[in-house]
Design an enzyme around this catalytic site. Sequence first.
Site, short mmCIF file in Angstrom:
data_model
loop_
_atom_site.label_atom_id
_atom_site.label_comp_id
_atom_site.label_asym_id
_atom_site.label_seq_id
_atom_site.Cartn_x
_atom_site.Cartn_y
_atom_site.Cartn_z
N LYS A 237 0.85 -1.20 0.00
CA LYS A 237 0.00 0.00 0.00
C LYS A 237 0.88 1.25 0.00
O LYS A 237 1.76 1.40 0.84
CB LYS A 237 -0.91 0.00 1.23
N LYS A 249 -9.73 13.04 8.87
CA LYS A 249 -9.16 12.59 10.14
C LYS A 249 -9.09 13.75 11.13
O LYS A 249 -8.97 14.92 10.73
CB LYS A 249 -7.73 12.06 9.92
N ARG A 323 -8.03 -0.45 1.83
CA ARG A 323 -8.56 -1.72 1.32
C ARG A 323 -9.17 -1.55 -0.07
O ARG A 323 -9.09 -2.46 -0.90
CB ARG A 323 -9.57 -2.29 2.32
#
Length: 478
Positions: A237, A249, A323
């Site tokens: 990743k 965030k 993901r």
Amino acid sequence: MTVVRAGEPHEPADVVARPCHSAAEASPFVRRRGFLAREGQVVAEPTADGRSVLLNVGLGPAGSTTAAVLRQASAAAMRAVGPARTVRLDLALTEGTGMPAADRVRAVTEGARLALYRYDTFRSARALPPPVEVRVTGGAPEALAEALAVAEGTCLARDLVNSPPGVLTPASFARRIEAAAAAAGLSCEVYGGPALARLRLAGLAAVSRGSAEPARYVELLYEPAEPPALTVALVGKGVTFDSGGLSLKPSDELHTMKADMGGAAAVLGTLVALPRLGLPVRVRAHLPLAENMPDGGALRVGDVVRHLDGTTTEITHTDNEGRVLLADVLVRASRPGQADLVLDVATLTSAAVHAIGTRTGALFSTDDAIADLVGRAAGRAGESLWRLPLLAHERRHLRSAVADRVNCSHRHGDTVQAALYLSEFLPPGTRWAHLDIAAPAWNDEPPYGEVPHGATGFGVRTLVETLRALGAATETQP
């Protein structure tokens, strides 16, 4: 840069580090200063002629010395050398360990090289120059060279993770990979623009939509000298900065988000070490590089991504981008004939930190033998991995009302659910392991052992040891 080379016992040096299993092996001068020969304890004393300094380095009780003990002792010694120009490490000369000399030299060399690491690119001056030369005694020059290859791959990964996100964008990361590949003799293909669009990596395209920095996708190939019996795919990743996208965030979490490409950095560090190690395994690396940023074109909550395998993901949280980005790459990496084994490495879930702490990575696998092999490799490498289960009943949290799955699972068990999500993009029967290194890729605490503050380069040593074990296993097969 400090030169680390093989040395000879009694070769003069400004600092000499010697192993001690008990305080009785040290002088009264050192014992009066509290030296108990505990693992990693270091106490200095001048030599009789006053021309050098002797470092008494504790290894713990005789018979308990392992590669991890030697690695950490070597690192502790290097942190205690002060302004010395030359250092001689006699730690591999310790007897009664039951370890081959090559393993002892390898551990001492790794510990020394990794402890020497500094990231000074943006400092105006260094407080203390490093030694000019470090000599490791104990023979086994091939083991020393192998250890340096792995340690330097780890330091490359650290440099990349430590780089400011405005400097290491997807495009500049791709250029760094190209340069490293050329220097190491690896094949390298970089995809961007229309060439990347033709690959139809929908998750990578979706994650990068909100950034002014266009995505890149890089494939590397290490081909051993002899035709290999095994091909391994490594997927890393590479989110060079993760703001969370529209699911922004909290500000106190953003300062480490340049480390969200730690998986790609670890894979690159592994690949550049392989030609020097000569392992008999073909390795294909797949590195998706992107920023996850919010703007008017960013991926929205509620959007649906159609992946390379035709299945779909409903986006229910844009900060679960890793993901989604990896999904299509896993489909590509596991195509028939491409790989016998797929390993992915990712700073994937903060939930892993709550489960197993800040120094340990989570290991998942669909294959018990592979899980055991990777776990043992991590142990030999001195990196902490803990296997977690792929609990089938947790798949219920991946259900979507409008697509095949959601990308944001339940807040309890997210590390397991993220691994289950990834597993859905692999053909049945694929030998696969997933390393979630969100916790150990970055060290917010003071240095410990051979690990510095900041980027750790976690994963390089484990991957190398895994590939070494796989190569050894295929060579012994009839």
